[in-house]
Design a protein around this motif. Sequence first.
Motif, short mmCIF file in Angstrom:
data_model
loop_
_atom_site.label_atom_id
_atom_site.label_comp_id
_atom_site.label_asym_id
_atom_site.label_seq_id
_atom_site.Cartn_x
_atom_site.Cartn_y
_atom_site.Cartn_z
N UNK A 18 0.84 -1.20 0.00
CA UNK A 18 0.00 0.00 0.00
C UNK A 18 0.87 1.24 0.00
N UNK A 19 0.34 2.31 -0.61
CA UNK A 19 1.03 3.60 -0.67
C UNK A 19 0.42 4.49 0.41
N UNK A 20 1.17 4.73 1.48
CA UNK A 20 0.63 5.29 2.71
C UNK A 20 1.17 6.69 2.97
N UNK A 56 5.69 1.27 -7.85
CA UNK A 56 6.85 1.65 -7.04
C UNK A 56 7.27 3.10 -7.28
N UNK A 57 6.76 3.70 -8.36
CA UNK A 57 7.06 5.10 -8.67
C UNK A 57 5.85 6.00 -8.41
N UNK A 113 -1.97 7.83 -14.46
CA UNK A 113 -2.44 6.62 -13.81
C UNK A 113 -1.28 5.87 -13.16
N UNK A 114 -1.54 5.31 -11.99
CA UNK A 114 -0.57 4.46 -11.31
C UNK A 114 -0.99 3.01 -11.53
N UNK A 115 -0.09 2.21 -12.05
CA UNK A 115 -0.39 0.81 -12.31
C UNK A 115 -0.45 0.04 -11.00
N UNK A 120 -0.01 -3.10 -8.23
CA UNK A 120 1.17 -3.75 -7.65
C UNK A 120 1.56 -4.97 -8.47
N UNK A 121 2.82 -5.06 -8.82
CA UNK A 121 3.33 -6.25 -9.50
C UNK A 121 3.73 -7.28 -8.45
N UNK A 122 3.76 -8.52 -8.84
CA UNK A 122 4.21 -9.57 -7.93
C UNK A 122 5.72 -9.53 -7.84
N UNK A 123 6.21 -8.76 -6.87
CA UNK A 123 7.64 -8.54 -6.70
C UNK A 123 7.93 -8.44 -5.22
N UNK A 124 9.20 -8.49 -4.83
CA UNK A 124 9.53 -8.34 -3.41
C UNK A 124 8.98 -7.06 -2.84
N UNK A 125 8.61 -7.11 -1.55
CA UNK A 125 8.03 -5.96 -0.88
C UNK A 125 9.01 -4.80 -0.87
#
Length: 364
Positions: A7-9, A329-330, A347-349, A351-356
Amino acid sequence: MPEQNLSFVLEKANNVKFEDRPIPTLQSPHDVLVNVKFTGICGSDVHYWAHGEIGQFVVKEPMVLGHESSGIVTAVGDSVKTLKAGDRVCMEPGVPCRRCVRCKEGKYNLCPDMAFAATPPFDGTLAKYYNLPEDFCYKLPDEMSLEEGALVEPLSVGVHIVRQAAVKPGDNIVVFGAGPVGLLCCAVARAYGAAKIISVDMNEERLAFAKKYAATQTVVAQKESPQDAAARIVSTCDLGMGADAIIDATGAEPCIQTAIHALRVGGTYVQGGMGKSDINFPIMALCTKELNVKGSFRYGSGDYSTAVQLIASGRVSVKELITGKVKFKDAENAFHDVQAAKGIKTLIEGVEDAPALNGDSTAA
């Protein structure tokens, strides 16, 4: 390990971070869980990011940002009948109490107990997963993309404003502001049959876009008295005794004053943009013209489904408004772009399945 619900907090003004939170659980048999795929950035999101508050709404605890989203259903409650896992949906981000007088009379956008995404104390949709009631998720027709689905939220704002203005075929309207909401108001007014749609802004680049997009005419705002500005708009655009309806999507005091003077007798004014809490208002013109003056707040019953239908039918196109996409992530880059008025809609895409991702990011 892959993140559960990245999440982007927003922790406080000018301070955001990525945080891995638990995946939301269905709170009701009528709820659905959505894997968020695209999220647009609204001016309110940027205001919270930059200032930590909007009026009475103050960020006191960390809050997930974002509320203009689309995604794919991943789980449904036992009582859900219209959606299933795998369905693509756009997400209406405000859930009312459903019990108060305003809700019962069909104006649930005015519910005093509205739980609205990314409005303190409620978390927003800039996360991998988000939970919503079934009836606040709208299945996207096959011809609509998920990117278009993310723009249903701002389009619904435009639908609500134009409905407040009671725009009908043959009307001449003026829209102050050529940002996303102003542009979408122009597009909806055109879909509703308005004859003249005049976009007014100081930014000539945005006005050029407005003319190609939905406006029939444009006017560059100048430093002059409201009366002179109104007279120039009416004369230049051949509005006769004045516009039938005027929408302000800026919240700027000079635009509001000019709009009142540019309306015909008995015309309708709708305030769609938010600015200063108090302004100087031309009340004499309001009274002597017997104007209809209305506010407009978010969207109400039928607005979201109407917005989906307008896009699916081709009567309103939103693809042109998407001027940038960034990876999750950006995400903060999108906030900088919106704050700098770059492009129309970023637009923000999802979350990809990647390390946290870990760590704080502090705005410049």
